[in-house]
Write an enzyme that holds these catalytic residues in place. Structure first.
Site, PDB file in Angstrom:
ATOM      1  N   GLY A  52      11.267  -4.427   1.476  1.00 18.30           N
ATOM      2  CA  GLY A  52      12.396  -3.509   1.598  1.00 18.30           C
ATOM      3  C   GLY A  52      13.480  -3.783   0.584  1.00 18.30           C
ATOM      4  O   GLY A  52      14.054  -4.873   0.563  1.00 18.30           O
ATOM      5  N   ASP A  53      13.745  -2.795  -0.279  1.00 19.61           N
ATOM      6  CA  ASP A  53      14.848  -2.858  -1.252  1.00 19.61           C
ATOM      7  C   ASP A  53      14.668  -3.937  -2.316  1.00 19.61           C
ATOM      8  O   ASP A  53      15.636  -4.588  -2.717  1.00 19.61           O
ATOM      9  CB  ASP A  53      16.195  -3.040  -0.547  1.00 19.61           C
ATOM     10  CG  ASP A  53      16.573  -1.849   0.309  1.00 19.61           C
ATOM     11  OD1 ASP A  53      15.878  -0.815   0.223  1.00 19.61           O
ATOM     12  OD2 ASP A  53      17.550  -1.946   1.071  1.00 19.61           O
ATOM     13  N   HIS A  99       8.529  -4.805   6.906  1.00 20.51           N
ATOM     14  CA  HIS A  99       9.430  -3.879   6.229  1.00 20.51           C
ATOM     15  C   HIS A  99      10.645  -3.779   7.126  1.00 20.51           C
ATOM     16  O   HIS A  99      10.546  -3.292   8.259  1.00 20.51           O
ATOM     17  CB  HIS A  99       8.778  -2.514   6.036  1.00 20.51           C
ATOM     18  CG  HIS A  99       9.643  -1.560   5.260  1.00 20.51           C
ATOM     19  ND1 HIS A  99       9.141  -0.476   4.603  1.00 20.51           N
ATOM     20  CD2 HIS A  99      10.984  -1.531   5.037  1.00 20.51           C
ATOM     21  CE1 HIS A  99      10.121   0.188   3.998  1.00 20.51           C
ATOM     22  NE2 HIS A  99      11.247  -0.442   4.269  1.00 20.51           N
ATOM     23  N   GLY A 121       7.152  -2.216  -2.960  1.00 21.28           N
ATOM     24  CA  GLY A 121       6.638  -0.860  -2.900  1.00 21.28           C
ATOM     25  C   GLY A 121       7.269   0.023  -3.951  1.00 21.28           C
ATOM     26  O   GLY A 121       6.926  -0.029  -5.125  1.00 21.28           O
ATOM     27  N   GLN A 170      -6.223  -2.068   2.956  1.00 20.66           N
ATOM     28  CA  GLN A 170      -5.432  -1.864   4.172  1.00 20.66           C
ATOM     29  C   GLN A 170      -6.071  -0.792   5.041  1.00 20.66           C
ATOM     30  O   GLN A 170      -6.433   0.280   4.555  1.00 20.66           O
ATOM     31  CB  GLN A 170      -3.995  -1.455   3.875  1.00 20.66           C
ATOM     32  CG  GLN A 170      -3.158  -1.456   5.164  1.00 20.66           C
ATOM     33  CD  GLN A 170      -1.763  -0.893   4.994  1.00 20.66           C
ATOM     34  OE1 GLN A 170      -1.600   0.283   4.711  1.00 20.66           O
ATOM     35  NE2 GLN A 170      -0.752  -1.747   5.180  1.00 20.66           N
ATOM     36  N   ALA A 228       0.330   5.519  -0.149  1.00 27.01           N
ATOM     37  CA  ALA A 228      -0.629   6.614  -0.143  1.00 27.01           C
ATOM     38  C   ALA A 228      -0.536   7.427  -1.423  1.00 27.01           C
ATOM     39  O   ALA A 228       0.545   7.830  -1.846  1.00 27.01           O
ATOM     40  CB  ALA A 228      -0.388   7.516   1.071  1.00 27.01           C
ATOM     41  N   CYS A 283       3.611   2.439   8.955  1.00 22.03           N
ATOM     42  CA  CYS A 283       3.760   3.780   8.391  1.00 22.03           C
ATOM     43  C   CYS A 283       4.656   4.644   9.289  1.00 22.03           C
ATOM     44  O   CYS A 283       4.400   4.767  10.488  1.00 22.03           O
ATOM     45  CB  CYS A 283       2.397   4.440   8.233  1.00 22.03           C
ATOM     46  SG  CYS A 283       2.500   6.080   7.480  1.00 22.03           S
ATOM     47  N   PRO A 315       0.845  -1.196   0.000  1.00 22.88           N
ATOM     48  CA  PRO A 315       0.000   0.000   0.000  1.00 22.88           C
ATOM     49  C   PRO A 315       0.883   1.249   0.000  1.00 22.88           C
ATOM     50  O   PRO A 315       1.826   1.352   0.777  1.00 22.88           O
ATOM     51  CB  PRO A 315      -0.762  -0.110   1.327  1.00 22.88           C
ATOM     52  CG  PRO A 315      -0.622  -1.538   1.748  1.00 22.88           C
ATOM     53  CD  PRO A 315       0.691  -1.999   1.221  1.00 22.88           C
TER      54      PRO A 315
END
Length: 383
Positions: A213-214, A180, A236, A79, A27, A110, A25
């Site tokens: 992550g990455d 994450h 992401g 989410q 924003a 977040c 997700p």
């Protein structure tokens, strides 16, 4: 390229995914238009941008629009964010009773100050009793609908929460746990600590563990699974301006040596398709064109299209103008290679997380903080 000994499969509750891949997700990014575009290229689970639970309970018009999926989207994934067990439970009850979601995820990751300042997002798992209460009530309200959680390592290196939180979530009956591998203090800077994902996988045995992550390429995803043992990946920033990454990921998990190398024309076509889907989503061409502007740098990263073209495209006001500008490009221009690869999106810099007063003094929720959260839940702004 790293290879796996067997192509992994992923089941989240009753949902069986055709690739162990989840769109994270984001924003203002993962609206229906972007989710549909990514789905056209690949496979997996595509999650909505974060929805505020209080706003859903209050049925604000914007929120009701954001939770509406296109008929082509299945499974439907939403989410939720919130800081009060009762409100989150009420929001989930709406989603389930009105058949608006096939999967619900809770945001505990977040790092944005306006969220952590209220005790939400990555700040919330520090209050172990509150976290446990939210997840337990959420799982109960979700019933047959798989309920999952996404979190970070912790607030900072001195306040790590992911293992305790994961154990509480597992005991509560969640369908999967995503990590994450950064702290809130890191924001998106530095490197993700994949060793934490491996640690989580070793600690959790009854539900899938997903790593985040990455992941900038399919090879990164395969390497994460191989190095950490995680059951799937959450992608992401790596897909910003690159919806075809999901095709690469699906192919890689099938064991295929395939990588998209789009020509400039193929990038232009994807950009136009994205804009058209935004028009359909907003039902407003002007708003859609304003929204697509932020994607220009991501789509055309590494392609020698010139600053004047980028600036003009970042000010478009109509689909007709988009067509005019894209027509000036050499659509046969080949994939530039390394210039397109690697990190994208804003990383930010390490910073002290914004937290409610006295938040770190105790892992239990005090009366003053409970009152603060009650006031916070009255805020219906945002998704």
């Amino acid at each position: 390229m790293t290879t796996l000994t067997a192509a992994p499969t992923l089941r989240i509750g009753s949902i069986e995914l055709d690739a162990p891949v989840v769109l994270a997700p984001m924003a203002g990014i993962t609206n229906t238009a972007f989710r549909r575009l990514c789905r056209e290229y690949g496979a997996g689970l595509y999650v909505s941008e974060m929805i505020t639970s209080r706003a859903l309970v209050e049925r604000t018009p914007e929120t009701m629009r954001l939770i509406t999926h296109h008929e082509s989207e299945t499974p439907r994934s939403i989410q939720l964010y919130g800081v009060d067990p009762k409100t989150i439970s009420e929001a989930i009850t709406i989603l389930v009773a009105e058949d608006r979601a096939d999967h619900i995820d809770l945001n505990f990751g977040c790092p944005v100050p306006k969220v952590t300042r209220k005790g939400g997002g990555a700040a919330l798992p520090w209050k172990a009793d509150l976290f446990r209460s939210i997840v337990q009530s959420a799982v109960k309200a979700a019933g047959r609908v798989p309920l999952t959680v996404k979190m970070r390592k912790g607030i900072d290196d001195d306040h790590i929460t992911f293992l305790d939180a994961a154990k509480s979530a597992e005991d509560a009956g969640v369908a999967s746990i995503a990590l994450h591998a950064r702290t809130a203090a890191q924001f998106y800077s530095g490197n993700a600590d994949w060793s934490a994902i491996a640690e989580l996988k070793n600690a959790v045995s009854s539900v899938p563990v997903l790593g985040n992550g990455d992941i900038w390429s399919a090879d990164d995803a395969i390497r994460m699974v191989a190095e950490t043992g995680c059951d799937g990946v959450v992608v992401g920033r790596g897909c910003l301006g690159r919806p075809w990454l999901f095709g690469d990921l699906a192919a890689a998990f099938r064991g295929e040596q395939r990588k998209a190398q789009p020509t400039l024309g193929e990038v232009a076509s994807a950009f136009k398709r994205h804009a058209e889907l935004l028009v359909e989503f907003f039902d407003d061409e002007d708003r859609a064109c304003r929204d697509i502007r932020k994607h220009v740098a991501w789509y055309f990263k590494g392609y020698p299209v010139g600053g004047e073209f980028r600036s003009s495209l970042a000010m478009v006001e109509s689909l007709e103008r988009i067509d005019e500008l894209l027509a000036t490009l050499d659509w046969s221009m080949p994939y530039p290679g390394e210039a397109v690869e690697g990190p994208r999106g804003r990383a930010g810099s390490p910073k002290r997380p914004a937290l409610p007063e006295g938040w770190l003094d105790d892992r239990s929720l005090g009366e003053a903080q409970r009152a603060h959260l009650t006031e916070t839940e009255a805020d219906t702004t945002g998704g």
